[in-house]
Write a protein that holds these residues in place. Structure first.
Motif, PDB file in Angstrom:
ATOM      1  N   ILE A  55       0.834  -1.203   0.000  1.00 14.14           N
ATOM      2  CA  ILE A  55       0.000   0.000   0.000  1.00 14.14           C
ATOM      3  C   ILE A  55       0.866   1.249   0.000  1.00 14.14           C
ATOM      4  O   ILE A  55       0.632   2.193  -0.773  1.00 14.14           O
ATOM      5  CB  ILE A  55      -0.951  -0.016   1.216  1.00 14.14           C
ATOM      6  N   ASP A  56       1.881   1.267   0.848  1.00 12.89           N
ATOM      7  CA  ASP A  56       2.779   2.424   0.917  1.00 12.89           C
ATOM      8  C   ASP A  56       3.480   2.654  -0.419  1.00 12.89           C
ATOM      9  O   ASP A  56       3.635   3.806  -0.866  1.00 12.89           O
ATOM     10  CB  ASP A  56       3.819   2.227   2.019  1.00 12.89           C
ATOM     11  N   GLN A  57       3.915   1.575  -1.056  1.00 12.09           N
ATOM     12  CA  GLN A  57       4.613   1.706  -2.340  1.00 12.09           C
ATOM     13  C   GLN A  57       3.682   2.253  -3.420  1.00 12.09           C
ATOM     14  O   GLN A  57       4.079   3.118  -4.200  1.00 12.09           O
ATOM     15  CB  GLN A  57       5.189   0.357  -2.762  1.00 12.09           C
ATOM     16  N   ILE A  58       2.465   1.757  -3.460  1.00  8.90           N
ATOM     17  CA  ILE A  58       1.521   2.253  -4.462  1.00  8.90           C
ATOM     18  C   ILE A  58       1.213   3.724  -4.222  1.00  8.90           C
ATOM     19  O   ILE A  58       1.196   4.539  -5.159  1.00  8.90           O
ATOM     20  CB  ILE A  58       0.219   1.422  -4.441  1.00  8.90           C
ATOM     21  N   ARG A  59       0.983   4.100  -2.974  1.00 15.12           N
ATOM     22  CA  ARG A  59       0.700   5.502  -2.659  1.00 15.12           C
ATOM     23  C   ARG A  59       1.855   6.415  -3.028  1.00 15.12           C
ATOM     24  O   ARG A  59       1.652   7.558  -3.449  1.00 15.12           O
ATOM     25  CB  ARG A  59       0.421   5.635  -1.158  1.00 15.12           C
ATOM     26  N   THR A  60       3.075   5.905  -2.880  1.00 16.34           N
ATOM     27  CA  THR A  60       4.266   6.716  -3.167  1.00 16.34           C
ATOM     28  C   THR A  60       4.553   6.812  -4.653  1.00 16.34           C
ATOM     29  O   THR A  60       4.884   7.892  -5.165  1.00 16.34           O
ATOM     30  CB  THR A  60       5.486   6.104  -2.452  1.00 16.34           C
ATOM     31  N   ASP A  61       4.411   5.715  -5.367  1.00 20.41           N
ATOM     32  CA  ASP A  61       4.867   5.643  -6.754  1.00 20.41           C
ATOM     33  C   ASP A  61       3.808   6.013  -7.789  1.00 20.41           C
ATOM     34  O   ASP A  61       4.148   6.277  -8.949  1.00 20.41           O
ATOM     35  CB  ASP A  61       5.372   4.226  -7.070  1.00 20.41           C
ATOM     36  N   TYR A  62       2.530   6.044  -7.400  1.00 22.96           N
ATOM     37  CA  TYR A  62       1.468   6.279  -8.383  1.00 22.96           C
ATOM     38  C   TYR A  62       0.528   7.381  -7.898  1.00 22.96           C
ATOM     39  O   TYR A  62       0.098   7.381  -6.751  1.00 22.96           O
ATOM     40  CB  TYR A  62       0.671   4.988  -8.644  1.00 22.96           C
ATOM     41  N   THR A  63       0.249   8.305  -8.779  1.00 20.68           N
ATOM     42  CA  THR A  63      -0.659   9.402  -8.443  1.00 20.68           C
ATOM     43  C   THR A  63      -2.100   9.076  -8.802  1.00 20.68           C
ATOM     44  O   THR A  63      -3.018   9.807  -8.412  1.00 20.68           O
ATOM     45  CB  THR A  63      -0.251  10.683  -9.184  1.00 20.68           C
ATOM     46  N   GLU A  64      -2.301   7.990  -9.541  1.00 19.10           N
ATOM     47  CA  GLU A  64      -3.650   7.641  -9.957  1.00 19.10           C
ATOM     48  C   GLU A  64      -3.784   6.129 -10.105  1.00 19.10           C
ATOM     49  O   GLU A  64      -2.939   5.477 -10.716  1.00 19.10           O
ATOM     50  CB  GLU A  64      -3.985   8.316 -11.287  1.00 19.10           C
ATOM     51  N   VAL A  65      -4.832   5.572  -9.518  1.00 18.85           N
ATOM     52  CA  VAL A  65      -5.234   4.180  -9.723  1.00 18.85           C
ATOM     53  C   VAL A  65      -6.743   4.182  -9.924  1.00 18.85           C
ATOM     54  O   VAL A  65      -7.483   4.663  -9.068  1.00 18.85           O
ATOM     55  CB  VAL A  65      -4.857   3.270  -8.544  1.00 18.85           C
TER      56      VAL A  65
END
Length: 322
Positions: free
Chosen positions: A90-100
């Motif tokens: 979750i932390d990695q997705i929040r950090t690396d992606y501005t949109e999902v």
């Protein structure tokens, strides 16, 4: 159970997912791989393969890129068997992606022997339910902000199973004590593999119904689907005699794996707000059975929600509406 499953129509023409980003968990094989392929076939711009084995994920990535060289495909490790790995994801997705825009919660197991996860929960419940609750709450704010940017609701779609209808609670063969929760019952009982799996999928149905009561589908539509019996290699982990029996049944009743993609994408990108909090059997909303609408069913369902939320609050700060 009918000998043959009913036919499923292919997806409608014209689905355009260009500019969108999707996460598929359990994406390296079986239904998850097929979902990934069909998302890319529909023009998806960015695909995040959430897999436990990143080496295998890279192999799948290269295969997918050969057919879709213009797509952006990333491999991110996710082990749904333990909370720290899910939190890290979750932390990695929040950090690396501005949109999902699309979250496909597909990773799942069905263990033959009872196993206990590091969390203390029965392992089917941990992988099929609790970790997906954590992913739902942990990534919900990102999907909400993505809806604001795109001007359309984001989607969270769980891979479910109609086997929940055969759980002993639904069939009336078992009743919980007035103070007993579904989770404690499963964790403390010596249930067979089919029952343990069925209960993990029943919890999904109950949880999503409660979620829909609290979060409107204006920004994020959340639903689940069952693709029916699909010809995948999941049975390869079974002992040889059981594997032969299962593969024989698959040969007779099983659907081609592409059908699972049709059912999954129908739930995730074709249907609308009418499916929020609902469970789809194939492409149709499955109406709740009598037990789920009963006073006892609603009591157990509320307990599923309350206990899941209490557990997740110890790991992350869930959305304000929770």
């Amino acid at each position: 159970m009918p000998i043959f499953q009913p036919p499923v129509e292919p997806l409608p023409a014209g689905i355009d997912l260009s500019g969108q980003t999707a996460i598929v968990t359990g994406a390296s094989r079986g239904i998850g791989l097929e979902i990934s392929k069909q998302l890319l076939d529909s023009g998806l711009s960015t695909l995040i393969l959430a897999v436990r084995n990143t080496a295998g994920g890279e192999t799948v990535k290269n295969q997918l890129l050969a057919a879709h060289p213009k797509a952006k495909i990333d491999v991110v490790r996710l082990d749904t068997g333990e909370y720290p790995a899910v939190q890290k994801f979750i932390d990695q997705i929040r950090t690396d992606y501005t949109e999902v825009n699309i979250l496909m919660l597909n990773a799942g197991i069905g263990t033959l022997k009872k196993e206990v996860a590091s969390t203390g929960h029965e392992n089917n419940f941990q992988v099929n339910f609790f970790s997906n609750v954590l992913l739902t709450f942990g990534l919900f704010p990102l999907l909400e902000s993505s809806a604001d940017k795109s001007g359309r609701p984001s989607r969270i779609t769980w891979t479910g199973s109609r086997t929940f209808l055969n759980s002993s609670l639904i069939s009336g063969k078992m009743q919980l004590k007035p103070t007993e929760s579904l989770f404690k019952y499963v964790d403390n009982s010596n249930l067979g593999p089919y029952d343990r799996y069925a209960y993990s999928k029943l919890a999904v149905v109950m949880f999503l119904d409660e979620l829909a009561k609290r979060s409107p589908p204006n920004k994020v539509i959340v639903n689940a689907f069952c693709p029916g019996m699909i010809r995948t290699d999941m049975s390869d982990v079974l002992p040889f005699p059981l594997r032969i029996l299962w593969k024989t049944q698959l040969a007779i009743r099983g659907r081609p794996v592409e059908v699972s993609g049709w059912v999954a994408l129908n739930a995730a990108v074709v249907t609308g707000k009418e499916t929020h909090g609902k469970f789809l059997g194939d492409k149709e909303i499955l109406e709740p059975v009598a037990f789920l609408k009963s006073k006892e069913g609603l009591r157990i369902q509320k307990g599923v929600w309350d206990e899941a939320v209490a557990e997740i609050r110890g790991l992350i700060s869930p959305p304000s509406w929770v």
